[in-house]
Scaffold this motif. Sequence first.
Motif, PDB file in Angstrom:
ATOM      1  N   ASP A 167      27.357  23.703  98.981  1.00 21.93           N
ATOM      2  CA  ASP A 167      28.156  22.989  99.971  1.00 21.93           C
ATOM      3  C   ASP A 167      29.457  22.545  99.321  1.00 21.93           C
ATOM      4  OD1 ASP A 167      27.692  20.467  98.635  1.00 21.93           O
ATOM      5  OD2 ASP A 167      25.757  20.342  99.626  1.00 21.93           O
ATOM      6  N   LYS A 168      30.227  21.719 100.017  1.00 23.65           N
ATOM      7  CA  LYS A 168      31.572  21.353  99.562  1.00 23.65           C
ATOM      8  C   LYS A 168      31.567  20.679  98.192  1.00 23.65           C
ATOM      9  CE  LYS A 168      33.760  17.850 101.512  1.00 23.65           C
ATOM     10  NZ  LYS A 168      34.519  17.027 102.475  1.00 23.65           N
ATOM     11  N   THR A 169      30.489  19.979  97.855  1.00 25.18           N
ATOM     12  CA  THR A 169      30.460  19.226  96.605  1.00 25.18           C
ATOM     13  C   THR A 169      29.387  19.704  95.631  1.00 25.18           C
ATOM     14  OG1 THR A 169      29.014  17.545  97.589  1.00 25.18           O
ATOM     15  CG2 THR A 169      31.388  17.149  97.708  1.00 25.18           C
ATOM     16  N   THR A 170      28.665  20.763  95.950  1.00 29.26           N
ATOM     17  CA  THR A 170      27.662  21.307  95.039  1.00 29.26           C
ATOM     18  C   THR A 170      27.785  22.825  94.999  1.00 29.26           C
ATOM     19  OG1 THR A 170      26.143  19.499  95.599  1.00 29.26           O
ATOM     20  CG2 THR A 170      25.220  21.389  94.433  1.00 29.26           C
ATOM     21  N   TYR A 171      28.089  23.363  93.822  1.00 30.82           N
ATOM     22  CA  TYR A 171      28.240  24.803  93.624  1.00 30.82           C
ATOM     23  C   TYR A 171      27.204  25.288  92.623  1.00 30.82           C
ATOM     24  CZ  TYR A 171      33.088  24.553  95.500  1.00 30.82           C
ATOM     25  OH  TYR A 171      34.194  24.371  96.263  1.00 30.82           O
ATOM     26  N   ASP A 172      26.889  26.580  92.700  1.00 27.27           N
ATOM     27  CA  ASP A 172      26.133  27.173  91.601  1.00 27.27           C
ATOM     28  C   ASP A 172      27.054  28.093  90.803  1.00 27.27           C
ATOM     29  OD1 ASP A 172      25.899  30.037  92.358  1.00 27.27           O
ATOM     30  OD2 ASP A 172      24.645  29.321  94.011  1.00 27.27           O
ATOM     31  N   ASN A 173      26.556  28.591  89.689  1.00 26.89           N
ATOM     32  CA  ASN A 173      27.403  29.335  88.754  1.00 26.89           C
ATOM     33  C   ASN A 173      27.925  30.644  89.316  1.00 26.89           C
ATOM     34  OD1 ASN A 173      24.441  29.864  88.388  1.00 26.89           O
ATOM     35  ND2 ASN A 173      25.192  31.548  87.115  1.00 26.89           N
ATOM     36  N   THR A 174      27.326  31.161  90.394  1.00 20.95           N
ATOM     37  CA  THR A 174      27.792  32.433  90.960  1.00 20.95           C
ATOM     38  C   THR A 174      28.777  32.236  92.110  1.00 20.95           C
ATOM     39  OG1 THR A 174      25.937  32.588  92.527  1.00 20.95           O
ATOM     40  CG2 THR A 174      25.616  33.545  90.326  1.00 20.95           C
ATOM     41  N   ASP A 175      29.112  30.987  92.429  1.00 14.67           N
ATOM     42  CA  ASP A 175      29.961  30.725  93.591  1.00 14.67           C
ATOM     43  C   ASP A 175      31.451  30.922  93.317  1.00 14.67           C
ATOM     44  OD1 ASP A 175      27.899  30.094  95.311  1.00 14.67           O
ATOM     45  OD2 ASP A 175      27.944  27.952  94.839  1.00 14.67           O
ATOM     46  N   VAL A 176      31.870  30.833  92.075  1.00 16.29           N
ATOM     47  CA  VAL A 176      33.302  30.860  91.772  1.00 16.29           C
ATOM     48  C   VAL A 176      33.807  32.296  91.641  1.00 16.29           C
ATOM     49  CG1 VAL A 176      33.460  28.582  90.732  1.00 16.29           C
ATOM     50  CG2 VAL A 176      32.720  30.505  89.328  1.00 16.29           C
ATOM     51  N   GLY A 177      35.105  32.464  91.950  1.00 17.41           N
ATOM     52  CA  GLY A 177      35.711  33.788  91.849  1.00 17.41           C
ATOM     53  C   GLY A 177      35.424  34.684  93.030  1.00 17.41           C
ATOM     54  N   ASN A 178      34.930  34.120  94.143  1.00 22.43           N
ATOM     55  CA  ASN A 178      34.617  34.948  95.303  1.00 22.43           C
ATOM     56  C   ASN A 178      34.760  34.134  96.571  1.00 22.43           C
ATOM     57  OD1 ASN A 178      32.168  33.453  95.707  1.00 22.43           O
ATOM     58  ND2 ASN A 178      31.195  34.682  94.106  1.00 22.43           N
ATOM     59  N   LYS A 179      34.359  34.705  97.699  1.00 18.26           N
ATOM     60  CA  LYS A 179      34.608  34.074  98.993  1.00 18.26           C
ATOM     61  C   LYS A 179      33.806  32.789  99.202  1.00 18.26           C
ATOM     62  CE  LYS A 179      31.350  36.974 101.638  1.00 18.26           C
ATOM     63  NZ  LYS A 179      31.266  37.966 102.734  1.00 18.26           N
ATOM     64  N   THR A 180      32.713  32.588  98.444  1.00 22.35           N
ATOM     65  CA  THR A 180      31.992  31.316  98.567  1.00 22.35           C
ATOM     66  C   THR A 180      32.893  30.155  98.162  1.00 22.35           C
ATOM     67  OG1 THR A 180      29.866  32.397  98.130  1.00 22.35           O
ATOM     68  CG2 THR A 180      29.972  30.008  97.827  1.00 22.35           C
ATOM     69  N   LEU A 181      33.573  30.305  97.022  1.00 20.85           N
ATOM     70  CA  LEU A 181      34.516  29.272  96.582  1.00 20.85           C
ATOM     71  C   LEU A 181      35.625  29.077  97.599  1.00 20.85           C
ATOM     72  CD1 LEU A 181      35.843  27.350  94.534  1.00 20.85           C
ATOM     73  CD2 LEU A 181      36.825  29.368  93.416  1.00 20.85           C
ATOM     74  N   TRP A 182      36.207  30.162  98.094  1.00 20.80           N
ATOM     75  CA  TRP A 182      37.323  30.057  99.044  1.00 20.80           C
ATOM     76  C   TRP A 182      36.872  29.359 100.327  1.00 20.80           C
ATOM     77  CZ3 TRP A 182      38.050  36.024  98.416  1.00 20.80           C
ATOM     78  CH2 TRP A 182      38.442  36.302  97.103  1.00 20.80           C
TER      79      TRP A 182
END
Length: 282
Positions: A167-182
Amino acid sequence: MHAALIGTAGAPYYTSSSAAECDSILEMPDGRDYRQNGWLTVTINYNLNFVDRHNLVPGLTVVEGGKLYAKPSDPHSPKVPLRDWDWQSRGDFVRRFADGEKFWNYKFLLITPRNYDAFDFTNLGGTGFRCRPNVICLFRLKSGGSPNHLRINAVRKENDTDFFRSDKTTYDNTDVGNKTLWHELGHALDQLHIQALVGNPTCMIDVHVNDDPCYVTPAGMAPNIMGKGTGLIPQNGKAWRELIAKLTKTADPSWEVSLAVNTPPRTVPIGLFGTDMMPGAW
């Protein structure tokens, strides 16, 4: 996102006076180039908190059978087992998260209303134009800035293929660098899912905002970043549009959001009217 004028003569500057969601600054051209638009920069100051067995977060981490798990905020989504962060994995996450600003930066242009003349300037380069600049929408992510607008808990899944409901304040290690982060940065920019953006009232209600139908992009549009794609429409410029209206004390709907970011300022030759006889709306 309230803002106040702190400007200098001939080049108004605005900055955030209420930093609950972001910082903002509006800069206008100095008159030397009649082709230059203004800039509205939205900055989100963030802090990354790397969660593992050395840094537990109540409500997010849970230990069962001697193993550490992360529990998503969505009660219907499964918890996932975690592993500890190391320096390499942390560094990679930091770098790829920072790159997320590129997706939202320089994607929208605010068209200055025909009846708003506070940004008008007379070109100083001898071309004899009265100019009405538009406003380019810029985005910045700033690590460790003050005040902190966005605190993100980052978890590292034991198995990268496991599904974790971020969610907006909790990410996992695979979320960055792709559309999940965006997508999540879109939420940080005050956007709900695509159906809410296009006016579906059901998807604006708290208990329904995450329903699957709210992610469905209407027919005829590229799958949207606030759905399950990476497309953008003018409604995705919501934060900048709301800010410019507050900064200028004008009506939000009077500012058109365009994806044509290279649209130049409108110009009128001064010789047609004289400096004191410019049209009231152009």
